[in-house]
Design a protein around this motif. Structure first.
Motif, mmCIF file in Angstrom:
data_model
loop_
_atom_site.group_PDB
_atom_site.id
_atom_site.type_symbol
_atom_site.label_atom_id
_atom_site.label_comp_id
_atom_site.label_asym_id
_atom_site.label_seq_id
_atom_site.Cartn_x
_atom_site.Cartn_y
_atom_site.Cartn_z
ATOM 1 N N ASP A 58 0.830 -1.203 0.000
ATOM 2 C CA ASP A 58 0.000 0.000 0.000
ATOM 3 C C ASP A 58 0.869 1.260 0.000
ATOM 4 O OD1 ASP A 58 -2.263 -1.580 0.063
ATOM 5 O OD2 ASP A 58 -2.404 -1.548 2.253
ATOM 6 N N ARG A 59 2.014 1.170 0.650
ATOM 7 C CA ARG A 59 3.020 2.242 0.595
ATOM 8 C C ARG A 59 4.225 1.694 -0.170
ATOM 9 N NH1 ARG A 59 5.062 3.886 5.926
ATOM 10 N NH2 ARG A 59 5.651 5.864 4.985
ATOM 11 N N PRO A 60 4.294 1.934 -1.470
ATOM 12 C CA PRO A 60 5.419 1.405 -2.256
ATOM 13 C C PRO A 60 6.733 2.075 -1.862
ATOM 14 C CG PRO A 60 3.593 2.112 -3.656
ATOM 15 C CD PRO A 60 3.330 2.665 -2.296
ATOM 16 N N ALA A 61 7.823 1.408 -2.194
ATOM 17 C CA ALA A 61 9.141 1.990 -1.959
ATOM 18 C C ALA A 61 9.497 2.988 -3.050
ATOM 19 C CB ALA A 61 10.192 0.886 -1.887
ATOM 20 N N TRP A 62 9.177 2.626 -4.310
ATOM 21 C CA TRP A 62 9.610 3.419 -5.445
ATOM 22 C C TRP A 62 8.505 3.543 -6.476
ATOM 23 C CZ3 TRP A 62 14.213 5.171 -4.108
ATOM 24 C CH2 TRP A 62 15.116 4.341 -3.434
ATOM 25 N N ARG A 63 8.730 4.488 -7.369
ATOM 26 C CA ARG A 63 7.941 4.580 -8.588
ATOM 27 C C ARG A 63 8.889 4.851 -9.739
ATOM 28 N NH1 ARG A 63 2.779 4.889 -10.072
ATOM 29 N NH2 ARG A 63 2.103 4.882 -7.912
ATOM 30 N N TRP A 64 8.787 4.027 -10.784
ATOM 31 C CA TRP A 64 9.506 4.306 -12.027
ATOM 32 C C TRP A 64 8.690 3.768 -13.190
ATOM 33 C CZ3 TRP A 64 12.099 0.483 -8.872
ATOM 34 C CH2 TRP A 64 12.120 -0.809 -9.409
ATOM 35 N N ASP A 65 8.896 4.374 -14.327
ATOM 36 C CA ASP A 65 8.164 4.016 -15.542
ATOM 37 C C ASP A 65 6.655 3.986 -15.305
ATOM 38 O OD1 ASP A 65 10.554 3.779 -16.858
ATOM 39 O OD2 ASP A 65 10.679 1.594 -16.657
ATOM 40 N N GLY A 66 6.170 4.900 -14.461
ATOM 41 C CA GLY A 66 4.740 5.021 -14.218
ATOM 42 C C GLY A 66 4.144 3.957 -13.335
ATOM 43 N N ALA A 67 4.971 3.106 -12.712
ATOM 44 C CA ALA A 67 4.445 2.016 -11.881
ATOM 45 C C ALA A 67 5.078 2.048 -10.486
ATOM 46 C CB ALA A 67 4.721 0.669 -12.546
ATOM 47 N N ALA A 68 4.351 1.461 -9.515
ATOM 48 C CA ALA A 68 4.831 1.362 -8.142
ATOM 49 C C ALA A 68 5.619 0.068 -7.962
ATOM 50 C CB ALA A 68 3.658 1.407 -7.173
ATOM 51 N N HIS A 69 6.622 0.127 -7.060
ATOM 52 C CA HIS A 69 7.468 -1.034 -6.809
ATOM 53 C C HIS A 69 7.868 -1.073 -5.342
ATOM 54 C CE1 HIS A 69 8.264 -1.565 -11.187
ATOM 55 N NE2 HIS A 69 8.168 -0.246 -11.204
ATOM 56 N N GLY A 70 7.915 -2.277 -4.771
ATOM 57 C CA GLY A 70 8.470 -2.466 -3.445
ATOM 58 C C GLY A 70 7.523 -2.124 -2.307
ATOM 59 N N PHE A 71 8.089 -2.125 -1.104
ATOM 60 C CA PHE A 71 7.297 -2.024 0.115
ATOM 61 C C PHE A 71 7.971 -1.096 1.123
ATOM 62 C CE2 PHE A 71 6.694 -6.052 -1.915
ATOM 63 C CZ PHE A 71 5.368 -6.389 -1.750
ATOM 64 N N VAL A 72 7.183 -0.223 1.738
ATOM 65 C CA VAL A 72 7.599 0.508 2.936
ATOM 66 C C VAL A 72 6.551 0.214 3.987
ATOM 67 C CG1 VAL A 72 7.997 2.745 3.993
ATOM 68 C CG2 VAL A 72 8.824 2.317 1.673
ATOM 69 N N THR A 73 6.966 -0.537 5.012
ATOM 70 C CA THR A 73 6.053 -0.952 6.072
ATOM 71 C C THR A 73 6.706 -0.673 7.409
ATOM 72 O OG1 THR A 73 5.181 -2.725 4.677
ATOM 73 C CG2 THR A 73 4.748 -2.883 7.041
ATOM 74 N N GLY A 74 6.154 0.261 8.173
ATOM 75 C CA GLY A 74 6.784 0.622 9.435
ATOM 76 C C GLY A 74 8.181 1.150 9.180
ATOM 77 N N ARG A 75 9.174 0.471 9.738
ATOM 78 C CA ARG A 75 10.564 0.897 9.578
ATOM 79 C C ARG A 75 11.311 0.010 8.582
ATOM 80 N NH1 ARG A 75 13.293 1.919 15.263
ATOM 81 N NH2 ARG A 75 14.378 3.571 14.132
ATOM 82 N N VAL A 76 10.561 -0.616 7.690
ATOM 83 C CA VAL A 76 11.152 -1.498 6.682
ATOM 84 C C VAL A 76 11.042 -0.866 5.298
ATOM 85 C CG1 VAL A 76 11.027 -3.754 5.545
ATOM 86 C CG2 VAL A 76 10.610 -3.573 8.015
ATOM 87 N N HIS A 77 12.146 -0.877 4.556
ATOM 88 C CA HIS A 77 12.174 -0.447 3.157
ATOM 89 C C HIS A 77 12.711 -1.623 2.349
ATOM 90 C CE1 HIS A 77 13.886 1.306 -0.523
ATOM 91 N NE2 HIS A 77 13.079 2.326 -0.354
ATOM 92 N N ALA A 78 11.898 -2.152 1.415
ATOM 93 C CA ALA A 78 12.306 -3.344 0.677
ATOM 94 C C ALA A 78 11.843 -3.263 -0.769
ATOM 95 C CB ALA A 78 11.730 -4.600 1.340
ATOM 96 N N SER A 79 12.730 -3.650 -1.692
ATOM 97 C CA SER A 79 12.374 -3.654 -3.109
ATOM 98 C C SER A 79 13.400 -4.453 -3.885
ATOM 99 C CB SER A 79 12.314 -2.225 -3.657
ATOM 100 O OG SER A 79 13.622 -1.732 -3.902
ATOM 101 N N TYR A 80 13.154 -4.623 -5.177
ATOM 102 C CA TYR A 80 14.110 -5.295 -6.052
ATOM 103 C C TYR A 80 15.272 -4.383 -6.450
ATOM 104 C CZ TYR A 80 11.541 -9.627 -7.080
ATOM 105 O OH TYR A 80 10.950 -10.852 -7.002
ATOM 106 N N LEU A 81 15.152 -3.098 -6.255
ATOM 107 C CA LEU A 81 16.130 -2.154 -6.784
ATOM 108 C C LEU A 81 17.451 -2.228 -6.017
ATOM 109 C CD1 LEU A 81 16.157 0.055 -9.015
ATOM 110 C CD2 LEU A 81 15.862 1.720 -7.173
ATOM 111 N N HIS A 82 18.546 -2.491 -6.762
ATOM 112 C CA HIS A 82 19.888 -2.407 -6.198
ATOM 113 C C HIS A 82 20.379 -0.972 -6.356
ATOM 114 C CE1 HIS A 82 20.534 -6.711 -5.688
ATOM 115 N NE2 HIS A 82 20.085 -6.914 -6.909
ATOM 116 N N THR A 83 20.907 -0.410 -5.284
ATOM 117 C CA THR A 83 21.467 0.940 -5.344
ATOM 118 C C THR A 83 22.913 0.907 -4.850
ATOM 119 O OG1 THR A 83 20.637 1.455 -3.121
ATOM 120 C CG2 THR A 83 19.237 2.051 -5.000
#
Length: 451
Positions: A408-433
């Motif tokens: 419900d709270r995505p981590a990122w948005r790119w190419d017009g779409a939402a990706h990943g998860f932000v839940t409480g104090r957790v940030h998780a997604s496929y994106l390598h930085t």
């Protein structure tokens, strides 16, 4: 005022993937080290696996040089940093990515091997797969050189040469275009590391075999490549005038008076990491410790934050699922957690039907489809690593999918779409930085851990 650094260096490149760059670069690193030199290993692009072999060969961390992830202005400083930490190097060897002129899709030469060679002002040693090639090999090299006159191809290593007669034919052809041949590797002599669905098998998963592979590559290069000529080519690079990258300057010093413990996942299932990440965390004031989710039954004592990077959890799902004590601790851990790719899968409810931590409400499974490429993302929500609205450049590299694909709270948005998860104090997604390009992430995580 910055004192110029005399650093012999060269870039190992090829016309395309599969010509033998990793074989030659890793063998060069190991052979030069045997030669009594201190060698600094580097890799163009976001690759995590090749630097593991480079580190084994050179005896110091393999480091990435990726203009897309960290910005072109940091490439020469990162090279200088890597070549001086932990000790000054005698020579730097940089392995390229894909073909010499292949950059980010739609960005022409940006982030290509040629781009990085220009940024660090280094000559190029071109590895050429000569299978089914004769005199036309000279035309190929001439075209590679002419395509971008600013890219200085200083020599060629012939790979997969079929016979002594074939080698003579190739050497004569390259002499016609005035390109020196610095080595020739026969098809029978070639050594290769095992590979699978996402490239080579990481060093951490096959440590004894990896040592043997690197030793064999050193033998191969020492026997087939003119090391003195390679060093002479590397010495044609002018002194580096850029200042060394400094993690303390990047994060602005310690985030507070506390030294919070930040646990960073490692071991065979979590092999994807950049050396600069832990350097930035330490510079921001963290006490960085490692945790192996395959074997450790608990987080290190006093852990205040957790960083779960990338790797191959799909190949270790049963063992990860079997470590129920650590899974349960992570499910209840109330400190900040940042997870990328493998970490995203590990925090979910299940991976290919095997129970994982259950911290995030998704399941994951392997597919036959490879998701690969650079991404320009924007942080959607505040999290332990990023502020909402922060622009970030990253990279995706996986064959798994999660259901759902975002929270419900995505981590990122790119190419017009939402990706990943932000839940409480957790940030998780496929994106390598790469946090050298976004050092604020390290400071923000340490600040969150201090609270």
């Amino acid at each position: 005022m910055v004192t110029p650094l005399a650093l012999p260096r060269l870039v190992v490149a090829a016309p395309a993937s599969g010509h033998g760059k990793t074989t030659v670069a890793t063998g060069l690193l190991a052979a030069l080290r045997r030669h009594g030199l201190t060698v600094s290993p580097h890799k163009v692009g976001p690759d995590y696996i090749d630097p593991g072999y480079h580190a084994l060969a050179a005896g110091r961390p393999g480091r990435n040089l990726d203009p897309w992830l960290v910005g072109p202005e940091r490439i020469a400083p990162l090279l200088r940093h890597g070549a001086t930490v932990p000790t000054p190097a005698d020579v730097a060897v940089v392995e390229g990515v894909m073909g010499l002129h292949d950059g980010a899709v739609g960005q022409r030469a940006y982030a290509s091997t040629a781009h990085v060679a220009a940024l660090i002002d280094a000559p190029v040693l071109l590895v050429l797969d000569t299978t089914a090639q004769g005199r036309s090999a000279a035309a190929l090299v001439l075209g590679m050189r002419a395509f971008d006159p600013e890219t200085r191809i200083g020599g060629v290593i012939l790979n997969r040469v079929g016979s002594p007669r074939h080698e003579t034919l190739l050497r004569d052809a390259l002499a016609e275009v005035d390109v020196p041949v610095l080595g020739a590797v026969s098809r029978a002599a070639e050594v290769a590391a095992p590979s699978r669905h996402l490239g080579l098998v990481p060093v951490a998963e096959r440590a004894p075999e990896s040592v043997a592979t690197v030793a064999a590559l050193a033998d191969l290069v020492a026997a087939t490549v003119d090391l003195d000529a390679v060093l002479d080519l590397a010495r044609t690079a002018p002194p580096l005038t850029a200042p060394a990258w400094d993690p303390a300057i990047e994060v602005g010093g310690p985030a507070g008076t506390l030294r919070p413990v930040v646990a960073v996942a490692g071991g065979p299932a979590f092999t994807f990491s950049y050396a600069e990440t832990t350097e930035l965390l330490a510079a921001a004031g963290a006490a960085v410790v490692s945790v192996d989710p395959l074997r450790d039954p608990a987080l290190p004592a006093g852990t205040r934050a957790v960083l779960l990077g990338g790797g191959f959890p799909e190949l270790h799902a049963e063992a990860l699922g079997g470590n129920t004590a650590l899974r349960a601790e992570l499910a209840d851990f109330d400190g900040p957690v940042v997870a990328e790719c493998a970490g995203l899968l590990y925090l979910g409810r299940a991976l290919d039907g095997v129970p994982m931590c259950g911290r995030l409400d998704h399941t994951a499974r392997m597919t036959g489809r490879l998701t690969l490429g650079y991404r320009e993302a924007v942080a959607v929500a505040d999290s332990p690593a990023h502020r909402a609205g922060d622009p970030v450049r990253g990279h995706e590299f996986h064959r798994t999918v999660t259901d759902p694909g975002h929270g419900d709270r995505p981590a990122w948005r790119w190419d017009g779409a939402a990706h990943g998860f932000v839940t409480g104090r957790v940030h998780a997604s496929y994106l390598h930085t790469h946090w050298a390009g976004h050092p604020g992430a390290a400071r923000r995580l340490v600040e969150a851990a201090s609270r």
